[in-house]
Design a protein around this motif. Structure first.
Motif, PDB file in Angstrom:
ATOM      1  N   ARG A  97       7.933  -1.212  -2.507  1.00 36.31           N
ATOM      2  CA  ARG A  97       8.432   0.030  -3.092  1.00 36.31           C
ATOM      3  C   ARG A  97       7.361   1.118  -3.094  1.00 36.31           C
ATOM      4  O   ARG A  97       7.682   2.303  -2.940  1.00 36.31           O
ATOM      5  N   ALA A  98       6.111   0.743  -3.260  1.00 36.56           N
ATOM      6  CA  ALA A  98       5.041   1.740  -3.220  1.00 36.56           C
ATOM      7  C   ALA A  98       4.953   2.387  -1.839  1.00 36.56           C
ATOM      8  O   ALA A  98       4.805   3.608  -1.710  1.00 36.56           O
ATOM      9  N   ILE A  99       5.051   1.571  -0.777  1.00 34.53           N
ATOM     10  CA  ILE A  99       5.018   2.116   0.584  1.00 34.53           C
ATOM     11  C   ILE A  99       6.259   2.948   0.848  1.00 34.53           C
ATOM     12  O   ILE A  99       6.176   4.067   1.375  1.00 34.53           O
ATOM     13  N   MET A 100       7.413   2.437   0.505  1.00 37.39           N
ATOM     14  CA  MET A 100       8.661   3.164   0.746  1.00 37.39           C
ATOM     15  C   MET A 100       8.660   4.538   0.085  1.00 37.39           C
ATOM     16  O   MET A 100       9.217   5.494   0.628  1.00 37.39           O
ATOM     17  N   SER A 101       8.069   4.621  -1.083  1.00 39.24           N
ATOM     18  CA  SER A 101       8.098   5.863  -1.843  1.00 39.24           C
ATOM     19  C   SER A 101       7.029   6.852  -1.422  1.00 39.24           C
ATOM     20  O   SER A 101       6.974   7.960  -1.961  1.00 39.24           O
ATOM     21  N   GLY A 102       6.175   6.460  -0.494  1.00 39.63           N
ATOM     22  CA  GLY A 102       5.138   7.364  -0.037  1.00 39.63           C
ATOM     23  C   GLY A 102       3.972   7.498  -0.995  1.00 39.63           C
ATOM     24  O   GLY A 102       3.228   8.489  -0.930  1.00 39.63           O
ATOM     25  N   PRO A 143      -6.201   2.428  -2.015  1.00 38.57           N
ATOM     26  CA  PRO A 143      -5.442   3.466  -1.308  1.00 38.57           C
ATOM     27  C   PRO A 143      -4.423   2.848  -0.358  1.00 38.57           C
ATOM     28  O   PRO A 143      -4.633   1.764   0.191  1.00 38.57           O
ATOM     29  N   ILE A 144      -3.317   3.553  -0.174  1.00 40.90           N
ATOM     30  CA  ILE A 144      -2.324   3.181   0.824  1.00 40.90           C
ATOM     31  C   ILE A 144      -2.568   4.052   2.045  1.00 40.90           C
ATOM     32  O   ILE A 144      -2.426   5.276   1.984  1.00 40.90           O
ATOM     33  N   ARG A 145      -2.953   3.428   3.139  1.00 43.23           N
ATOM     34  CA  ARG A 145      -3.286   4.167   4.356  1.00 43.23           C
ATOM     35  C   ARG A 145      -2.013   4.546   5.112  1.00 43.23           C
ATOM     36  O   ARG A 145      -0.969   3.912   4.958  1.00 43.23           O
ATOM     37  N   LEU A 146      -2.144   5.568   5.933  1.00 37.76           N
ATOM     38  CA  LEU A 146      -0.972   6.105   6.621  1.00 37.76           C
ATOM     39  C   LEU A 146      -0.278   5.076   7.504  1.00 37.76           C
ATOM     40  O   LEU A 146       0.941   5.133   7.690  1.00 37.76           O
ATOM     41  N   GLN A 147      -1.028   4.148   8.058  1.00 34.73           N
ATOM     42  CA  GLN A 147      -0.442   3.145   8.950  1.00 34.73           C
ATOM     43  C   GLN A 147      -0.261   1.789   8.279  1.00 34.73           C
ATOM     44  O   GLN A 147       0.082   0.804   8.952  1.00 34.73           O
ATOM     45  N   ASP A 148      -0.474   1.696   6.977  1.00 36.43           N
ATOM     46  CA  ASP A 148      -0.353   0.411   6.292  1.00 36.43           C
ATOM     47  C   ASP A 148       1.063  -0.142   6.399  1.00 36.43           C
ATOM     48  O   ASP A 148       2.055   0.571   6.179  1.00 36.43           O
ATOM     49  N   THR A 149       1.152  -1.424   6.724  1.00 36.97           N
ATOM     50  CA  THR A 149       2.380  -2.195   6.568  1.00 36.97           C
ATOM     51  C   THR A 149       2.252  -3.031   5.301  1.00 36.97           C
ATOM     52  O   THR A 149       1.181  -3.089   4.675  1.00 36.97           O
ATOM     53  N   TYR A 150       3.341  -3.706   4.950  1.00 34.38           N
ATOM     54  CA  TYR A 150       3.225  -4.663   3.850  1.00 34.38           C
ATOM     55  C   TYR A 150       2.092  -5.650   4.131  1.00 34.38           C
ATOM     56  O   TYR A 150       1.295  -5.956   3.251  1.00 34.38           O
ATOM     57  N   GLY A 151       2.034  -6.141   5.359  1.00 36.95           N
ATOM     58  CA  GLY A 151       1.044  -7.159   5.693  1.00 36.95           C
ATOM     59  C   GLY A 151      -0.376  -6.696   5.508  1.00 36.95           C
ATOM     60  O   GLY A 151      -1.206  -7.411   4.930  1.00 36.95           O
ATOM     61  N   THR A 152      -0.710  -5.495   5.967  1.00 35.63           N
ATOM     62  CA  THR A 152      -2.095  -5.026   5.857  1.00 35.63           C
ATOM     63  C   THR A 152      -2.443  -4.674   4.422  1.00 35.63           C
ATOM     64  O   THR A 152      -3.555  -4.960   3.963  1.00 35.63           O
ATOM     65  N   LEU A 153      -1.510  -4.061   3.707  1.00 31.31           N
ATOM     66  CA  LEU A 153      -1.794  -3.685   2.320  1.00 31.31           C
ATOM     67  C   LEU A 153      -1.857  -4.905   1.413  1.00 31.31           C
ATOM     68  O   LEU A 153      -2.751  -5.019   0.568  1.00 31.31           O
ATOM     69  N   ALA A 154      -0.934  -5.837   1.584  1.00 29.93           N
ATOM     70  CA  ALA A 154      -0.936  -7.040   0.749  1.00 29.93           C
ATOM     71  C   ALA A 154      -2.218  -7.831   0.924  1.00 29.93           C
ATOM     72  O   ALA A 154      -2.754  -8.382  -0.044  1.00 29.93           O
ATOM     73  N   ALA A 155      -2.744  -7.877   2.148  1.00 26.76           N
ATOM     74  CA  ALA A 155      -3.982  -8.624   2.383  1.00 26.76           C
ATOM     75  C   ALA A 155      -5.134  -8.036   1.579  1.00 26.76           C
ATOM     76  O   ALA A 155      -5.958  -8.775   1.010  1.00 26.76           O
TER      77      ALA A 155
END
Length: 295
Positions: free
Chosen positions: A120-125, A152-164
């Motif tokens: 939800r954090a990624i979806m919401s920008g 930080p949530i990077r512009l190209q982050d997926t769930y996989g990269t951010l969760a790691a």
């Protein structure tokens, strides 16, 4: 400090691995029962079960952690604190009040209480998220927060990269909280948002929405859940990587096959489908899919 650990997911497995290398190594891990997974529906253990066995930590997989027998097993471990991370089942009385419980939650509470905070954090920008260590209470991720760390949530982050990254942040934050025992503060109820569980409707790329929003949906659901676009006759094309197309595209709801990759027309802008997965097939580049599609 003697601990018992309750967790289920890959995220929880990463946290318990770090915990096992600390002074707070769990004497017992409790996770969910094995369940059918994959196309063959073979019975498979949760990630935390595999990790506990690898680490040589005693493991229990009760049908319900709230059952009297499960509570007795936890009591035999004599924990000072029970740790919870992505367990995936409601904890109720009398277990809830028997021991101090600390939960590792991958958001900056009170933002994104609930089942899918990273997605939800990624979806919401959101530009930033993080991890909170909180005391478990009877409510829905509403306990007092003892520690937080941002990421930080990077512009190209997926769930996989951010969760790691959040796994590492959460593991270190938990160990630090157990070492230092910081005071906890109540959450601000005026700032609460909820991260509802991902549903089939969330997975379908709605072409009436702006392309920038759909690009975030694709990243939020990759690689673990997956998004898709509906083609003609109700067939679905999985979308693994996408980007907002320069300029305008086809009409909303139309998928164009005229360029280098498929392009989905959206309510605002268009979405280039850079990596796709046909039904029952493997992931491939959008360009490779087009070559096959044009035959």
């Amino acid at each position: 400090m003697r601990t018992v650990y309750l967790g289920t997911s890959e995220f929880a497995a990463a946290v318990v691995r770090r915990l096992a290398d600390s002074a707070h190594r769990p004497s017992l891990v409790v996770t969910r029962p094995d369940r059918p997974r994959g196309r063959g529906r073979r019975l498979s253990p949760p990630p935390v079960a595999d990790t506990a066995r690898e680490l040589g930590i005693a493991l229990e997989q009760p049908a319900s952690v709230n059952d009297e027998a499960a509570i007795e097993v936890i009591a035999q471990a004599r924990p000072d604190v029970v740790l919870v991370c992505a367990f995936g089942a409601l904890i109720t009385e009398p277990l809830l009040s028997r021991w101090e419980m600390l939960n590792v939650h991958p958001s900056l509470l009170p933002r994104w209480r609930g089942a899918a905070p990273i997605e939800r954090a990624i979806m919401s920008g959101d530009e930033v998220t993080g991890v909170s260590i909180m005391r478990v209470g009877a409510g829905f991720d509403d306990g007092p927060v003892c520690a937080q760390a941002t990421e930080p949530i990077r512009l190209q982050d997926t769930y996989g990269t951010l969760a790691a990254r959040l796994e590492e942040v959460g593991a270190e934050l938990l160990v630090g909280a157990l070492d230092e025992r910081p005071p906890c503060a109540e959450q601000d109820g005026a700032l609460v948002t909820y991260a509802d569980k991902i549903t089939p409707a969330d997975r379908e790329l709605d072409p009436s929405r702006p392309a920038v929003e759909l690009e975030r949906v694709v990243r939020a659901l990759t690689p673990h859940i997956g998004a898709h676009v509906v083609l003609g006759a109700g067939s679905r094309l999985g979308v693994r990587v996408a980007q907002v197309a320069p300029g305008n595209g086809p009409p909303p709801g139309t998928v164009s096959f005229d360029g280098a990759v498929p392009v989905l027309g959206c309510g605002v802008g268009a979405l280039e489908l850079l990596e796709v997965q046909p039904p029952g097939g493997r992931s491939m580049s959008g360009a490779d899919y087009l070559r096959g599609h044009r035959r």
